[in-house]
Scaffold this motif. Sequence first.
Motif, PDB file in Angstrom:
ATOM      1  N   PHE A 152       0.833  -1.196   0.000  1.00 31.47           N
ATOM      2  CA  PHE A 152       0.000   0.000   0.000  1.00 31.47           C
ATOM      3  C   PHE A 152       0.873   1.254   0.000  1.00 31.47           C
ATOM      4  CE2 PHE A 152      -1.934   3.536   2.221  1.00 31.47           C
ATOM      5  CZ  PHE A 152      -3.129   3.692   1.556  1.00 31.47           C
ATOM      6  N   PHE A 153       1.878   1.286   0.851  1.00 27.76           N
ATOM      7  CA  PHE A 153       2.708   2.490   0.952  1.00 27.76           C
ATOM      8  C   PHE A 153       3.584   2.664  -0.285  1.00 27.76           C
ATOM      9  CE2 PHE A 153       1.781   1.197   5.343  1.00 27.76           C
ATOM     10  CZ  PHE A 153       1.071   2.324   5.736  1.00 27.76           C
ATOM     11  N   ARG A 154       4.005   1.557  -0.874  1.00 29.22           N
ATOM     12  CA  ARG A 154       4.773   1.684  -2.114  1.00 29.22           C
ATOM     13  C   ARG A 154       3.937   2.326  -3.218  1.00 29.22           C
ATOM     14  NH1 ARG A 154       5.643  -2.255  -6.741  1.00 29.22           N
ATOM     15  NH2 ARG A 154       5.255  -3.986  -5.316  1.00 29.22           N
ATOM     16  N   PHE A 155       2.697   1.863  -3.371  1.00 28.63           N
ATOM     17  CA  PHE A 155       1.841   2.442  -4.405  1.00 28.63           C
ATOM     18  C   PHE A 155       1.384   3.848  -4.031  1.00 28.63           C
ATOM     19  CE2 PHE A 155       1.532  -2.052  -5.627  1.00 28.63           C
ATOM     20  CZ  PHE A 155       1.804  -1.928  -6.981  1.00 28.63           C
ATOM     21  N   GLN A 156       1.221   4.106  -2.747  1.00 27.54           N
ATOM     22  CA  GLN A 156       0.881   5.458  -2.309  1.00 27.54           C
ATOM     23  C   GLN A 156       1.996   6.428  -2.689  1.00 27.54           C
ATOM     24  OE1 GLN A 156      -2.050   6.355  -0.947  1.00 27.54           O
ATOM     25  NE2 GLN A 156      -1.471   8.510  -0.730  1.00 27.54           N
ATOM     26  N   ALA A 157       3.240   6.000  -2.536  1.00 29.32           N
ATOM     27  CA  ALA A 157       4.374   6.859  -2.867  1.00 29.32           C
ATOM     28  C   ALA A 157       4.429   7.177  -4.357  1.00 29.32           C
ATOM     29  CB  ALA A 157       5.682   6.195  -2.428  1.00 29.32           C
ATOM     30  N   ARG A 158       4.007   6.238  -5.186  1.00 29.11           N
ATOM     31  CA  ARG A 158       4.141   6.431  -6.635  1.00 29.11           C
ATOM     32  C   ARG A 158       2.877   6.968  -7.308  1.00 29.11           C
ATOM     33  NH1 ARG A 158       8.709   4.554  -8.947  1.00 29.11           N
ATOM     34  NH2 ARG A 158      10.056   3.187  -7.700  1.00 29.11           N
ATOM     35  N   TYR A 159       1.718   6.650  -6.745  1.00 26.36           N
ATOM     36  CA  TYR A 159       0.475   6.998  -7.430  1.00 26.36           C
ATOM     37  C   TYR A 159      -0.467   7.847  -6.580  1.00 26.36           C
ATOM     38  CZ  TYR A 159       2.040   3.353 -10.594  1.00 26.36           C
ATOM     39  OH  TYR A 159       2.791   2.600 -11.461  1.00 26.36           O
ATOM     40  N   GLY A 160      -0.230   7.923  -5.281  1.00 26.41           N
ATOM     41  CA  GLY A 160      -1.159   8.603  -4.391  1.00 26.41           C
ATOM     42  C   GLY A 160      -1.055  10.120  -4.463  1.00 26.41           C
ATOM     43  N   ARG A 161      -2.202  10.768  -4.351  1.00 24.30           N
ATOM     44  CA  ARG A 161      -2.265  12.226  -4.244  1.00 24.30           C
ATOM     45  C   ARG A 161      -3.341  12.570  -3.214  1.00 24.30           C
ATOM     46  NH1 ARG A 161      -2.784  11.622  -9.625  1.00 24.30           N
ATOM     47  NH2 ARG A 161      -4.870  12.521  -9.644  1.00 24.30           N
ATOM     48  N   LEU A 182       5.800 -12.396   8.020  1.00 21.73           N
ATOM     49  CA  LEU A 182       6.413 -12.275   6.697  1.00 21.73           C
ATOM     50  C   LEU A 182       7.901 -12.578   6.755  1.00 21.73           C
ATOM     51  CD1 LEU A 182       4.720  -8.932   5.576  1.00 21.73           C
ATOM     52  CD2 LEU A 182       4.085 -11.245   4.860  1.00 21.73           C
ATOM     53  N   SER A 183       8.420 -13.149   5.671  1.00 15.96           N
ATOM     54  CA  SER A 183       9.854 -13.412   5.594  1.00 15.96           C
ATOM     55  C   SER A 183      10.606 -12.104   5.393  1.00 15.96           C
ATOM     56  CB  SER A 183      10.166 -14.362   4.439  1.00 15.96           C
ATOM     57  OG  SER A 183       9.950 -13.710   3.194  1.00 15.96           O
ATOM     58  N   ALA A 184      11.859 -12.084   5.849  1.00 12.79           N
ATOM     59  CA  ALA A 184      12.693 -10.898   5.693  1.00 12.79           C
ATOM     60  C   ALA A 184      12.879 -10.546   4.216  1.00 12.79           C
ATOM     61  CB  ALA A 184      14.050 -11.128   6.357  1.00 12.79           C
ATOM     62  N   GLU A 185      12.980 -11.575   3.367  1.00 14.34           N
ATOM     63  CA  GLU A 185      13.189 -11.312   1.943  1.00 14.34           C
ATOM     64  C   GLU A 185      12.012 -10.556   1.332  1.00 14.34           C
ATOM     65  OE1 GLU A 185      15.541 -15.080   2.878  1.00 14.34           O
ATOM     66  OE2 GLU A 185      13.594 -14.240   3.428  1.00 14.34           O
ATOM     67  N   ARG A 186      10.794 -10.932   1.715  1.00 12.10           N
ATOM     68  CA  ARG A 186       9.622 -10.262   1.154  1.00 12.10           C
ATOM     69  C   ARG A 186       9.506  -8.832   1.693  1.00 12.10           C
ATOM     70  NH1 ARG A 186       4.194 -12.936   1.609  1.00 12.10           N
ATOM     71  NH2 ARG A 186       3.775 -12.145  -0.482  1.00 12.10           N
ATOM     72  N   VAL A 187       9.831  -8.648   2.969  1.00 10.85           N
ATOM     73  CA  VAL A 187       9.787  -7.302   3.551  1.00 10.85           C
ATOM     74  C   VAL A 187      10.782  -6.392   2.847  1.00 10.85           C
ATOM     75  CG1 VAL A 187      10.291  -5.954   5.628  1.00 10.85           C
ATOM     76  CG2 VAL A 187       8.895  -8.020   5.791  1.00 10.85           C
ATOM     77  N   TRP A 188      12.008  -6.866   2.659  1.00 14.95           N
ATOM     78  CA  TRP A 188      13.017  -6.034   2.014  1.00 14.95           C
ATOM     79  C   TRP A 188      12.645  -5.762   0.553  1.00 14.95           C
ATOM     80  CZ3 TRP A 188      15.936  -2.236   1.879  1.00 14.95           C
ATOM     81  CH2 TRP A 188      16.933  -2.054   0.920  1.00 14.95           C
ATOM     82  N   MET A 189      12.057  -6.732  -0.124  1.00 14.26           N
ATOM     83  CA  MET A 189      11.639  -6.525  -1.514  1.00 14.26           C
ATOM     84  C   MET A 189      10.710  -5.315  -1.612  1.00 14.26           C
ATOM     85  SD  MET A 189       9.536  -9.158  -3.982  1.00 14.26           S
ATOM     86  CE  MET A 189       8.066  -9.107  -2.930  1.00 14.26           C
ATOM     87  N   GLU A 190       9.758  -5.200  -0.694  1.00 14.10           N
ATOM     88  CA  GLU A 190       8.826  -4.074  -0.734  1.00 14.10           C
ATOM     89  C   GLU A 190       9.468  -2.780  -0.260  1.00 14.10           C
ATOM     90  OE1 GLU A 190       5.923  -3.621  -2.106  1.00 14.10           O
ATOM     91  OE2 GLU A 190       6.013  -5.669  -2.845  1.00 14.10           O
ATOM     92  N   LEU A 191      10.273  -2.854   0.792  1.00 19.26           N
ATOM     93  CA  LEU A 191      10.966  -1.650   1.258  1.00 19.26           C
ATOM     94  C   LEU A 191      11.877  -1.093   0.159  1.00 19.26           C
ATOM     95  CD1 LEU A 191      12.022  -2.539   4.921  1.00 19.26           C
ATOM     96  CD2 LEU A 191      10.307  -0.854   4.208  1.00 19.26           C
ATOM     97  N   LYS A 192      12.547  -1.992  -0.536  1.00 15.96           N
ATOM     98  CA  LYS A 192      13.459  -1.576  -1.607  1.00 15.96           C
ATOM     99  C   LYS A 192      12.708  -0.822  -2.703  1.00 15.96           C
ATOM    100  CE  LYS A 192      15.240  -5.026  -3.824  1.00 15.96           C
ATOM    101  NZ  LYS A 192      16.127  -6.169  -4.145  1.00 15.96           N
ATOM    102  N   ARG A 193      11.542  -1.335  -3.070  1.00 17.37           N
ATOM    103  CA  ARG A 193      10.755  -0.678  -4.114  1.00 17.37           C
ATOM    104  C   ARG A 193      10.198   0.656  -3.635  1.00 17.37           C
ATOM    105  NH1 ARG A 193       7.548  -6.157  -6.065  1.00 17.37           N
ATOM    106  NH2 ARG A 193       9.183  -6.947  -7.459  1.00 17.37           N
ATOM    107  N   LEU A 194       9.804   0.711  -2.376  1.00 16.56           N
ATOM    108  CA  LEU A 194       9.319   1.981  -1.832  1.00 16.56           C
ATOM    109  C   LEU A 194      10.434   3.019  -1.809  1.00 16.56           C
ATOM    110  CD1 LEU A 194       7.444   3.907  -0.254  1.00 16.56           C
ATOM    111  CD2 LEU A 194       8.074   2.663   1.817  1.00 16.56           C
TER     112      LEU A 194
END
Length: 262
Positions: A152-161, A182-194
């Motif tokens: 949600f926060f990743r998409f909010q950062a890119r598309y939210g207004r 959640l696994s650490a790998e999945r958490v980092w994957m999303e944090l990285k994109r955000l």
Amino acid sequence: PAAVLAALPGARAVGGAVRDALAGRPVQDVDVAAPLPPDAIAAALRAAGLKVFETGLAHGTVTAVLDHEPVEVTSLRRDVVTDGRHAEVAWTTDWREDAARRDFTINALSLTADGDLFDYFGGRADLAAGRVRFVGDPATRLAEDYLRALRFFRFQARYGRGAPDAAALAAIRAAVPGLARLSAERVWMELKRLLAAPDPRDALGLMAATGVLGAVLPEGVAQDILAALLRAGAPADPVLRMAALVAPGAAAAPLAARLRWS
């Protein structure tokens, strides 16, 4: 993508490619879905002369390759069992049922080869308004996969207004305990994109306010240092930004080990 769509009657482009085309943004990878079981998809693609790699057959996904260009093709699916991390799925021919299991309305769009857009949950209007909204009930979507809180926060950062969706934030706040599953790998994957977003600060502020940031970065954060990094025009590198975000004095090695960095 055109060759894949031509090989699969009734197939459509789905997800991010449709969203970004509507938003006037560069389209990266094109994903395709089809109302066929995965073995039938693979057979039809091979009959059309494409190479097929069975990359995710249990989840209904194969990768078609033509002229070194890969396209992921997935059977329409419905969830049978979800546990907050994984889902058992069954194949369906119902496009709306497939769209209903997706995370956000802006990701539940599909487009035919002829340019007909299918929008079952108001994603096009949400995209135009800069509104990131869960498909259906936010708490239900989060309970299916708690990673969606971070998405949600990743998409909010890119598309939210404007103001973020209040129902989404309330559900995310209540779902924070589920992030521990959640696994650490999945958490980092999303944090990285955000952190790769042009300016992730507002989204990070929302994460802090809902308790999500503290749950995934218990080492503590210092957004003022990240703000200085952005003002300086530093590269949008996720690891560099993480180094700026984590509070001064936090031990770097345990954080890197916890997130399973190389």
